[in-house]
Design a protein around this motif. Structure first.
Motif, PDB file in Angstrom:
ATOM      1  N   LEU A  67      48.694  26.096  40.202  1.00 55.28           N
ATOM      2  CA  LEU A  67      49.038  24.659  40.735  1.00 55.28           C
ATOM      3  C   LEU A  67      47.854  23.782  41.608  1.00 55.28           C
ATOM      4  O   LEU A  67      47.241  24.363  42.191  1.00 55.28           O
ATOM      5  N   LEU A  68      47.768  22.438  41.046  1.00 53.25           N
ATOM      6  CA  LEU A  68      46.829  21.883  41.812  1.00 53.25           C
ATOM      7  C   LEU A  68      46.946  21.700  43.197  1.00 53.25           C
ATOM      8  O   LEU A  68      45.840  21.728  44.000  1.00 53.25           O
ATOM      9  N   HIS A  69      48.087  21.672  43.722  1.00 56.59           N
ATOM     10  CA  HIS A  69      48.283  21.597  45.220  1.00 56.59           C
ATOM     11  C   HIS A  69      48.489  22.986  46.273  1.00 56.59           C
ATOM     12  O   HIS A  69      48.457  22.870  47.232  1.00 56.59           O
ATOM     13  N   VAL A  70      48.203  23.768  45.275  1.00 55.44           N
ATOM     14  CA  VAL A  70      47.956  25.375  45.904  1.00 55.44           C
ATOM     15  C   VAL A  70      46.740  25.346  46.796  1.00 55.44           C
ATOM     16  O   VAL A  70      45.772  25.044  46.623  1.00 55.44           O
ATOM     17  N   LYS A  71      47.077  25.694  48.143  1.00 58.31           N
ATOM     18  CA  LYS A  71      45.763  25.661  49.001  1.00 58.31           C
ATOM     19  C   LYS A  71      45.379  27.302  49.393  1.00 58.31           C
ATOM     20  O   LYS A  71      44.251  27.465  49.801  1.00 58.31           O
ATOM     21  N   ILE A  72      46.350  28.140  49.380  1.00 56.74           N
ATOM     22  CA  ILE A  72      46.105  29.591  49.722  1.00 56.74           C
ATOM     23  C   ILE A  72      46.878  30.448  48.735  1.00 56.74           C
ATOM     24  O   ILE A  72      47.910  30.281  48.390  1.00 56.74           O
ATOM     25  N   ILE A  73      45.885  31.408  48.214  1.00 61.76           N
ATOM     26  CA  ILE A  73      46.542  32.514  47.491  1.00 61.76           C
ATOM     27  C   ILE A  73      46.546  33.543  48.341  1.00 61.76           C
ATOM     28  O   ILE A  73      45.645  34.099  48.899  1.00 61.76           O
ATOM     29  N   GLN A  74      47.873  33.981  48.717  1.00 62.02           N
ATOM     30  CA  GLN A  74      48.283  35.087  49.937  1.00 62.02           C
ATOM     31  C   GLN A  74      47.837  36.388  49.244  1.00 62.02           C
ATOM     32  O   GLN A  74      47.697  36.761  48.248  1.00 62.02           O
ATOM     33  N   TYR A  75      47.588  37.231  50.482  1.00 65.24           N
ATOM     34  CA  TYR A  75      47.297  38.860  50.029  1.00 65.24           C
ATOM     35  C   TYR A  75      48.305  39.324  48.951  1.00 65.24           C
ATOM     36  O   TYR A  75      49.560  39.265  49.146  1.00 65.24           O
ATOM     37  N   GLY A  76      47.773  39.938  47.973  1.00 65.09           N
ATOM     38  CA  GLY A  76      48.581  40.493  46.881  1.00 65.09           C
ATOM     39  C   GLY A  76      49.450  39.735  46.052  1.00 65.09           C
ATOM     40  O   GLY A  76      50.096  40.191  45.324  1.00 65.09           O
ATOM     41  N   SER A  77      49.043  38.406  46.129  1.00 67.44           N
ATOM     42  CA  SER A  77      49.820  37.367  45.205  1.00 67.44           C
ATOM     43  C   SER A  77      49.987  37.893  43.816  1.00 67.44           C
ATOM     44  O   SER A  77      50.915  37.671  43.178  1.00 67.44           O
ATOM     45  N   PHE A  78      48.962  38.170  43.308  1.00 66.79           N
ATOM     46  CA  PHE A  78      48.720  38.606  41.612  1.00 66.79           C
ATOM     47  C   PHE A  78      48.328  40.060  41.555  1.00 66.79           C
ATOM     48  O   PHE A  78      48.133  40.191  40.408  1.00 66.79           O
ATOM     49  N   SER A  79      48.686  40.892  42.634  1.00 69.35           N
ATOM     50  CA  SER A  79      48.075  42.265  42.064  1.00 69.35           C
ATOM     51  C   SER A  79      49.089  42.955  41.213  1.00 69.35           C
ATOM     52  O   SER A  79      50.337  42.647  41.351  1.00 69.35           O
TER      53      SER A  79
ATOM     54  N   GLU B 122      42.885  38.997  50.944  1.00 67.07           N
ATOM     55  CA  GLU B 122      42.558  40.302  50.360  1.00 67.07           C
ATOM     56  C   GLU B 122      43.532  40.443  49.430  1.00 67.07           C
ATOM     57  O   GLU B 122      44.593  40.225  49.057  1.00 67.07           O
ATOM     58  N   CYS B 123      42.894  41.191  48.543  1.00 62.14           N
ATOM     59  CA  CYS B 123      43.824  41.953  47.143  1.00 62.14           C
ATOM     60  C   CYS B 123      44.717  40.866  46.290  1.00 62.14           C
ATOM     61  O   CYS B 123      45.617  41.035  45.762  1.00 62.14           O
ATOM     62  N   ALA B 124      44.260  39.606  46.492  1.00 63.82           N
ATOM     63  CA  ALA B 124      45.171  38.455  45.669  1.00 63.82           C
ATOM     64  C   ALA B 124      45.234  39.006  44.301  1.00 63.82           C
ATOM     65  O   ALA B 124      46.179  38.708  43.528  1.00 63.82           O
ATOM     66  N   PHE B 125      43.976  39.324  43.634  1.00 66.20           N
ATOM     67  CA  PHE B 125      44.150  39.735  42.505  1.00 66.20           C
ATOM     68  C   PHE B 125      44.027  41.156  41.957  1.00 66.20           C
ATOM     69  O   PHE B 125      43.241  41.424  41.101  1.00 66.20           O
ATOM     70  N   ALA B 126      44.120  42.134  42.787  1.00 64.69           N
ATOM     71  CA  ALA B 126      43.773  43.259  42.930  1.00 64.69           C
ATOM     72  C   ALA B 126      44.583  44.121  41.628  1.00 64.69           C
ATOM     73  O   ALA B 126      45.873  43.691  41.135  1.00 64.69           O
TER      74      ALA B 126
END
Length: 70
Positions: free
Chosen positions: A2-14, A35-39
């Motif tokens: 989404l356009l207004h997301v400012k931070i992708i947090q640790y492990g969000s999409f791992s 870290e590890c947002a897309f692990a």
């Protein structure tokens, strides 16, 4: 993402194996990827928005290819 997301947090999409790509808007407000947002994902070459200010170490594990900043 989404356009207004400012931070992708640790492990969000791992470990989201079914998710093969992530798309950012050209005017994305994303500023930080933790870290590890897309692990452990099948993402080939993520293209990140130009406005990003901070990218943590090890956002992709294992890292199979480079990261492009758009």
């Amino acid at each position: 993402i989404l356009l207004h997301v400012k931070i992708i947090q640790y492990g969000s999409f791992s470990n989201t194996f079914e998710l093969e790509s992530v798309t950012f808007s050209s005017n994305s407000e994303l500023r930080k990827i933790e870290e590890c947002a897309f692990a452990n994902r099948r993402m080939q070459k993520p293209v990140l928005p130009a406005g990003i200010k901070e990218i943590a170490a090890m956002i992709l594990l294992p890292l199979k290819s480079g990261i492009l900043v758009n």
